[in-house]
Design an enzyme around this catalytic site. Structure first.
Site, short mmCIF file in Angstrom:
data_model
loop_
_atom_site.label_atom_id
_atom_site.label_comp_id
_atom_site.label_asym_id
_atom_site.label_seq_id
_atom_site.Cartn_x
_atom_site.Cartn_y
_atom_site.Cartn_z
N GLY A 13 0.78 -1.23 0.00
CA GLY A 13 0.00 0.00 0.00
C GLY A 13 0.81 1.28 0.00
CE LYS A 14 6.81 0.98 -2.02
NZ LYS A 14 6.38 -0.42 -2.25
CB THR A 15 0.81 3.66 -4.75
OG1 THR A 15 2.00 3.06 -5.29
CG2 THR A 15 0.34 4.75 -5.71
CE LYS A 31 7.23 3.59 -8.12
NZ LYS A 31 6.62 2.86 -7.01
CD GLU A 96 4.74 4.78 -4.36
OE1 GLU A 96 4.40 3.57 -4.30
OE2 GLU A 96 4.05 5.65 -4.91
N GLY A 97 9.45 4.99 -3.30
CA GLY A 97 10.34 3.97 -3.80
C GLY A 97 9.60 2.80 -4.41
CB ALA A 98 10.40 0.31 -6.82
N GLY A 99 9.12 -1.26 -4.01
CA GLY A 99 9.36 -2.38 -3.10
C GLY A 99 9.95 -1.92 -1.78
#
Length: 202
Positions: A13-15, A31, A96-99
């Site tokens: 649920g980061k996004t 991003k 926002e990072g990835a993973g």
């Protein structure tokens, strides 16, 4: 205010959490790496769900929905930390990072190295599942080892009391806690949640 949103894993649920913070802080969004889903990127979701002043373009847009180092290799691209520069803006900025923190960007660099390179504090998104305590505490330890400030611990969804108590007992006193309820991501719900958002300390 500049803040890097990371998580204890993928699909937690980061996004959605980023969207709520974008709305709450009236922030820009960036991003750095979009790996896959180029037809409906996280930036597009933020534009749809929020009133963000700006979504800044990704540094890398990769076709394959996989770890960035694998996606980049498929396209004969080498991800270089020196290619990332924080967007210039007078607004607050949500990155926002990835993973999670140890997602590889190359064979020798990881998402946590990008955070360290950008030199901004983090918000760690946590979701309840069997093993989340282990993943959360390891993530906090990794941030501490790199001397990266954990500004917020974001509890995304519902947590058993015992789980929440252990998680909150492991963070520094300076780290603030954000609790986000389960929502269906759309503009109405994101806006309503941002208006009701509370930030607490231990």
């Amino acid at each position: 205010m500049k803040l890097f949103i990371t998580g204890i894993g993928t699909e937690i649920g980061k996004t959605v959490c980023s969207a709520i913070l974008v709305q709450y802080f009236k922030a820009d969004y960036w991003k750095p790496i979009q790996s896959g889903d180029l037809h409906y990127t996280d930036s597009k979701k933020i534009e749809t769900w929020t009133d963000t002043p700006a979504c800044h373009p990704e540094t890398y847009r990769l076709q394959l929905a996989a770890s960035p180092h694998q996606s980049a290799r498929e396209e004969n691209i080498q991800i270089n930390l020196d290619d990332f520069q924080l967007p210039e803006t007078q607004n607050s900025l949500i990155v926002e990072g990835a993973g999670g923190l140890m997602v590889p960007l190359s064979d020798h660099t990881f998402m946590i190295d990008l955070i360290e390179n950008l030199n901004i504090p983090t918000a760690l998104v946590v979701r309840n599942y069997l093993g989340c305590i282990n993943h959360t505490l390891l993530s906090i330890m990794a941030l501490q080892q790199k001397n990266i400030k954990l500004e917020y611990l974001i509890l995304n969804g519902n947590f058993p009391e015992d789980t929440e108590r252990v998680l909150c007992s492991f963070i520094e006193k300076e780290t603030k806690i954000i609790r986000i309820p389960e929502i269906s991501p759309d503009k109405e719900n994101i806006t309503a949640t941002a208006k009701q958002l509370t930030i607490t300390k231990l």
